[in-house]
Enzyme design. Structure first.
Site, PDB file in Angstrom:
ATOM      1  N   PRO A  89      99.095 -25.935 -16.448  1.00 48.50           N
ATOM      2  CA  PRO A  89     100.170 -26.899 -16.179  1.00 48.50           C
ATOM      3  C   PRO A  89      99.652 -28.170 -15.512  1.00 48.50           C
ATOM      4  O   PRO A  89     100.372 -29.164 -15.426  1.00 48.50           O
ATOM      5  CB  PRO A  89     101.140 -26.138 -15.259  1.00 48.50           C
ATOM      6  N   GLU A 116      97.244 -16.861 -10.831  1.00 50.27           N
ATOM      7  CA  GLU A 116      97.265 -18.160 -10.155  1.00 50.27           C
ATOM      8  C   GLU A 116      96.241 -19.124 -10.777  1.00 50.27           C
ATOM      9  O   GLU A 116      95.954 -20.165 -10.219  1.00 50.27           O
ATOM     10  CB  GLU A 116      97.009 -17.997  -8.651  1.00 50.27           C
TER      11      GLU A 116
HETATM   12 CL1  6GU Z   1      99.149 -24.632 -20.461  1.00 52.53          CL
HETATM   13  N1  6GU Z   1      99.980 -22.831 -18.751  1.00 52.53           N
HETATM   14  C1  6GU Z   1     100.888 -22.326 -17.912  1.00 52.53           C
HETATM   15  N2  6GU Z   1     100.623 -21.193 -17.280  1.00 52.53           N
HETATM   16  N3  6GU Z   1     102.033 -22.908 -17.645  1.00 52.53           N
HETATM   17  C2  6GU Z   1     102.292 -24.031 -18.286  1.00 52.53           C
HETATM   18  C3  6GU Z   1     101.409 -24.614 -19.191  1.00 52.53           C
HETATM   19  C4  6GU Z   1     100.234 -23.974 -19.397  1.00 52.53           C
HETATM   20  N4  6GU Z   1     101.936 -25.743 -19.660  1.00 52.53           N
HETATM   21  C5  6GU Z   1     103.117 -25.843 -19.066  1.00 52.53           C
HETATM   22  N5  6GU Z   1     103.339 -24.825 -18.227  1.00 52.53           N
END
Ligand code: 6GU
Length: 243
Positions: A89, A116
């Site tokens: 994210p 995490e």
């Molecule tokens: Cl690439 N990974 C995760 N865990 N959460 C996200 C994401 C990626 N993109 C938006 N939220």
């Protein structure tokens, strides 16, 4: 185009990979997807890949050794290495422009995090292209990786049956100037009338010029109403420059 996916949960991809469009692209050797379980690179006798964060706090952090070694191993197997993408994210947000950029690579290596996230040294050492799919939190990078694959393979030549169906989609530059991304126009099929709602007359007219005009107008209206932000990011000046 080749994808190598490094994940702790390769099973998540199996349903997606046996789905029609991707399945067909794989069968036709246009796309290949190689799944690698990061756990296979664990040195631990319990195949442990995560540990508690230094400094305390909730959750677990994926250890750097198995991830970095997995990437090095997979990259070392072939002459042509992959462009390393870490799904997080914290990355730059995926949009059609970034999809087009990613599609220029012959090979992508996708790193899916969980918990995490990865130990910071994974990023420090591998310097991956960090990509997010939006401002929300997923439980892991797998769904994001599938989103990325799904958007990128559409741009691989011959994957889509009809060349035009990708060019005219929402967000593709299509017949519009570079960088001007519009939402797709409304579509109708039979019946001509359903519960009192009629198909716009022009679409039944057979007048292709009029139809194209209606569609362009409809695209613009929808974009203005729903995604005004898309119209702000154009190269065209908002006002005519004064002479
Ligand atoms: Cl690439 N990974 C995760 N865990 N959460 C996200 C994401 C990626 N993109 C938006 N939220």
């Amino acid at each position: 185009m080749r994808f190598d996916v490094l994940t702790l949960f390769p099973e998540i991809f199996s349903g997606y990979m046996t789905q029609s469009l991707l399945k067909l692209a794989i069968e036709r050797s246009l796309v290949s997807i190689h799944l690698h379980n990061i756990r296979d690179w664990s040195r631990d006798k319990h195949k442990c890949v995560d540990d508690r964060p230094f400094g305390g706090g909730p959750g677990m952090v994926i250890k750097p050794e198995p991830v970095v070694e997995a990437v090095e191993d997979v990259q070392g197997r072939d002459q042509q290495t992959g462009h390393v993408v870490l799904l997080t994210p914290q990355g730059r947000q995926l949009n059609q422009t970034l999809v087009e950029e990613l599609a220029t690579h012959k090979r992508l290596l996708l790193l899916c995090g969980r918990y995490e996230g990865f130990d910071q040294r994974v990023s420090d050492l591998l310097e991956p292209d960090e990509v997010s799919v939006g401002d929300f939190v997923l439980n892991g990078g797998e769904v994001a990786a599938m989103t990325l694959i799904d958007t990128v393979i559409r741009l691989v030549p011959d994957v889509l049956g009809d060349e035009n169906s990708s060019r005219l989609d929402s967000f593709s530059s299509g017949p519009y100037p570079e960088n001007k991304r519009l939402l797709e126009h409304a579509q109708y099929t039979r019946p001509r009338e359903f519960r009192g709602l009629e198909v716009p007359e022009v679409l039944l007219s057979g007048d292709h010029t009029a139809i194209a005009k209606w569609r362009e107008q409809n695209s613009l209206e929808r974009t203005r109403e729903r995604r005004g932000d898309l119209l702000e990011h154009t190269d065209s000046p908002k006002q005519e420059p004064k002479p």
